[in-house]
Design a protein around this motif. Structure first.
Motif, PDB file in Angstrom:
ATOM      1  N   CYS A 113       0.833  -1.196   0.000  1.00  0.00           N
ATOM      2  CA  CYS A 113       0.000   0.000   0.000  1.00  0.00           C
ATOM      3  C   CYS A 113       0.871   1.251   0.000  1.00  0.00           C
ATOM      4  N   TRP A 147       0.612   4.158   1.408  1.00  0.00           N
ATOM      5  CA  TRP A 147       0.783   5.058   2.547  1.00  0.00           C
ATOM      6  C   TRP A 147       1.678   4.511   3.647  1.00  0.00           C
ATOM      7  N   MET A 204      -2.920   1.845  -3.918  1.00  0.00           N
ATOM      8  CA  MET A 204      -3.203   2.943  -2.980  1.00  0.00           C
ATOM      9  C   MET A 204      -3.490   2.431  -1.572  1.00  0.00           C
ATOM     10  N   CYS A 205      -4.102   1.244  -1.484  1.00  0.00           N
ATOM     11  CA  CYS A 205      -4.479   0.733  -0.171  1.00  0.00           C
ATOM     12  C   CYS A 205      -4.534  -0.784  -0.281  1.00  0.00           C
ATOM     13  N   SER A 206      -4.232  -1.491   0.797  1.00  0.00           N
ATOM     14  CA  SER A 206      -4.329  -2.958   0.713  1.00  0.00           C
ATOM     15  C   SER A 206      -5.762  -3.369   0.368  1.00  0.00           C
ATOM     16  N   CYS A 220      -1.024  -1.055   5.918  1.00  0.00           N
ATOM     17  CA  CYS A 220      -0.841  -0.350   7.180  1.00  0.00           C
ATOM     18  C   CYS A 220      -1.322  -1.226   8.344  1.00  0.00           C
ATOM     19  N   CYS A 245      -4.945   2.500   8.637  1.00  0.00           N
ATOM     20  CA  CYS A 245      -5.191   2.611   7.187  1.00  0.00           C
ATOM     21  C   CYS A 245      -5.585   4.045   6.846  1.00  0.00           C
ATOM     22  N   HIS A 246      -4.988   4.549   5.793  1.00  0.00           N
ATOM     23  CA  HIS A 246      -5.257   5.901   5.322  1.00  0.00           C
ATOM     24  C   HIS A 246      -6.734   6.086   4.983  1.00  0.00           C
ATOM     25  N   TYR A 247      -7.366   5.004   4.585  1.00  0.00           N
ATOM     26  CA  TYR A 247      -8.792   5.065   4.248  1.00  0.00           C
ATOM     27  C   TYR A 247      -9.635   4.412   5.344  1.00  0.00           C
TER      28      TYR A 247
HETATM   29  S1  FES Z   1      -3.794  -0.330   4.115  1.00  0.00           S
HETATM   30 FE1  FES Z   1      -2.428   1.284   3.794  1.00  0.00          FE
HETATM   31  S2  FES Z   1      -3.792   2.767   3.067  1.00  0.00           S
HETATM   32 FE2  FES Z   1      -5.160   1.190   3.506  1.00  0.00          FE
END
Ligand code: FES
Lengths: 143, 326
Positions: free
Chosen positions: A15, A17, A43-45, A69, A74-76
């Motif tokens: 991911c 972030w 962008m995200c897992s 993350c 998690c960024h989201y």
């Molecule tokens: S897991 Fe890293 S941004 Fe969702």
């Protein structure tokens, strides 16, 4: 059943972030880690559709890693919780198709964890080397 | 010989339900027969493979093939029909995706022969004979059988397919729409599945009962649940209904009979793997967030093949189970 000189092919979805940052730190610290992992930034897992994972295995990967993350980071907000659930469900399918569960792993690496990044990659590489090639094209071949 | 367009109908690894679906057009079939000449239909009419071999290439306007390919004979005939037909229609779930017989891709030839010809309780087979492609009868007559392949293949893994008519079996309306499109020259882009690409949830008679935030904390099996007829969204009760990952057009037959969708119309356009797409959708509505609680929800789901790949294992990304020896 390890074949001589077998170099695993591992696809890692990481991911943007956290885990990509972790990989970056590993790089700038000049940490050594197994070179046969191909990093794919997402962008995200939570963006990792199970279809990506199965296509990677079908098309020649011996293992797939998903790094995101840490839970709660998690960024989201909840992308990695979804990933956790999907991964749990996917494990059942892998088992039923007789694909070793360890070929698809999910782990958490934060943007500061360069060492952890190198460690999980090396651990995965060692495990896949032990398991040997997946060779899905042989499984589906008509002869 | 009339100058009506000519068509062929053939069956491979299927149950006969697709032929039945054609008969189920009722009087609609008279319109079909009035508009075309049926040149080949082994189930219903007396034609020989040689009749097809003698045709000119492209002589048939269209062939409708149901069933997946499991035997060498089926492969030979569908290849022959491909050569003789301008258009090939994969008719029904089995030709489209492998169908229920495609669940045999959880086994292979060896394990199937062993179970069916050797272990089966009702067998009387002291010599453990299994089908051979060639054998000598009474020491002098050579008998041949088609080869039984290791796996079941959807039609498009064997020959090029122009259109798909989905369903187990296809709804009369789906079939009539396809016939009309052919005869009026209104077929969509080659490779299309001839049913709407909207998901079944969109047309579901129970959709109003779906809560805004759908969550599940246990999976239930339909036969162990006594409120199937309460008219509410099945997913809310933890019953796996393939609606989110299945195309509409079936007339919601199962839902109207108080049964969840099992996915026979296949995935909507753009989805490569119906089962994975469904798993992904389900995972996002599992309620708990703690690892061990997620685990206990998942433990209530003992199987991932029947609920998610009832019709589409051979057309899924992985195609089959890996057998021990491989
Ligand atoms: S897991 Fe890293 S941004 Fe969702």
């Amino acid at each position: 059943m390890t074949e001589k000189g077998f170099e695993p092919k591992i696809a890692a979805f990481i991911c943007n972030w956290c885990s990509y940052g972790g990989a970056d730190i590993a790089g700038s610290k000049r940490l050594q880690y197994s070179p046969n992992v191909k990093l794919i930034r997402v962008m995200c897992s939570g963006r990792v559709d199970p279809q990506f994972i199965m296509e990677a295995l079908r098309d020649g990967a011996d293992g797939v890693m998903i790094l995101g993350c840490h839970p709660g980071d998690c960024h989201y907000i909840e992308g990695n919780y979804r990933t956790m659930k999907r991964h749990g469900m996917l494990k059942l399918l892998l088992k039923q198709l007789n694909i070793e569960e360890d070929r698809v792993i999910l782990d958490w690496v934060s943007a500061s964890e360069g060492e952890k990044f190198a460690k999980v990659v090396d651990k995965m590489n060692a495990r896949i080397t032990e398991l040997g090639p997946l060779n899905w094209d042989k499984v589906v071949s008509r002869t | 010989m009339s100058d009506k367009p000519k068509i062929g109908i053939y069956w491979c690894s299927s149950c006969g339900g697709c032929e039945e679906a054609i008969i189920d057009l009722n009087e609609g079939i008279l319109d079909v027969v009035a508009a075309v000449d049926i040149m080949f239909w082994p189930v219903a009419m007396d034609f020989k493979y040689d009749d097809v071999r003698k045709m000119k290439d492209g002589e048939l306007l269209a062939s409708f093939i149901n069933g997946g390919v499991r035997l060498s004979e089926q492969e030979d005939i569908v290849k022959l029909l491909r050569q003789k037909s301008q258009l090939i229609f994969a008719f029904g779930s089995c030709a489209h995706m492998g169908g229920i017989p495609g669940l045999a891709n959880m086994n292979d030839r060896e394990s199937i022969f062993k179970r069916v010809y050797i272990e089966m309780e009702s067998n009387d087979n002291p010599d453990n004979t299994v089908p051979q492609t060639e054998s000598l009868v009474n020491g002098k007559y050579k008998a041949e059988l088609p080869e039984f392949y290791n796996s079941v293949y959807p039609l498009d893994q064997i020959i090029e397919v122009d259109y798909y008519i989905p369903g187990c079996a296809p709804q009369p309306q789906t079939i009539l729409d396809a016939f009309t499109a052919i005869l009026e020259g209104k077929l969509p882009e080659k490779g299309s599945v001839l049913a709407p690409s909207k998901s079944l949830c969109d047309t579901c008679p129970r959709k109003e009962t779906k809560p805004d935030k759908l969550t599940i904390d246990i999976f239930r099996r339909p036969h162990l649940y006594d409120k199937l007829d309460d008219g509410k969204c099945f997913l809310e009760a933890g019953i796996i209904c393939m609606g989110p990952a299945t195309r509409s057009g079936c007339g919601e037959r199962c839902i109207n009979a108080n049964m969840p969708c099992r996915g026979c119309y296949g995935p909507p356009d753009g989805v490569k793997d119906q089962g994975l797409s469904m798993m992904s959708a389900l995972a996002s509505i599992i309620k708990p967030d703690e690892e061990k609680d997620i685990q206990s929800v998942l433990e209530s789901l003992p199987d991932s093949i029947i609920p998610f790949y009832m019709y589409g294992l051979p057309s899924s990304i992985m195609f089959r189970k890996k057998m021990e020896k491989e």
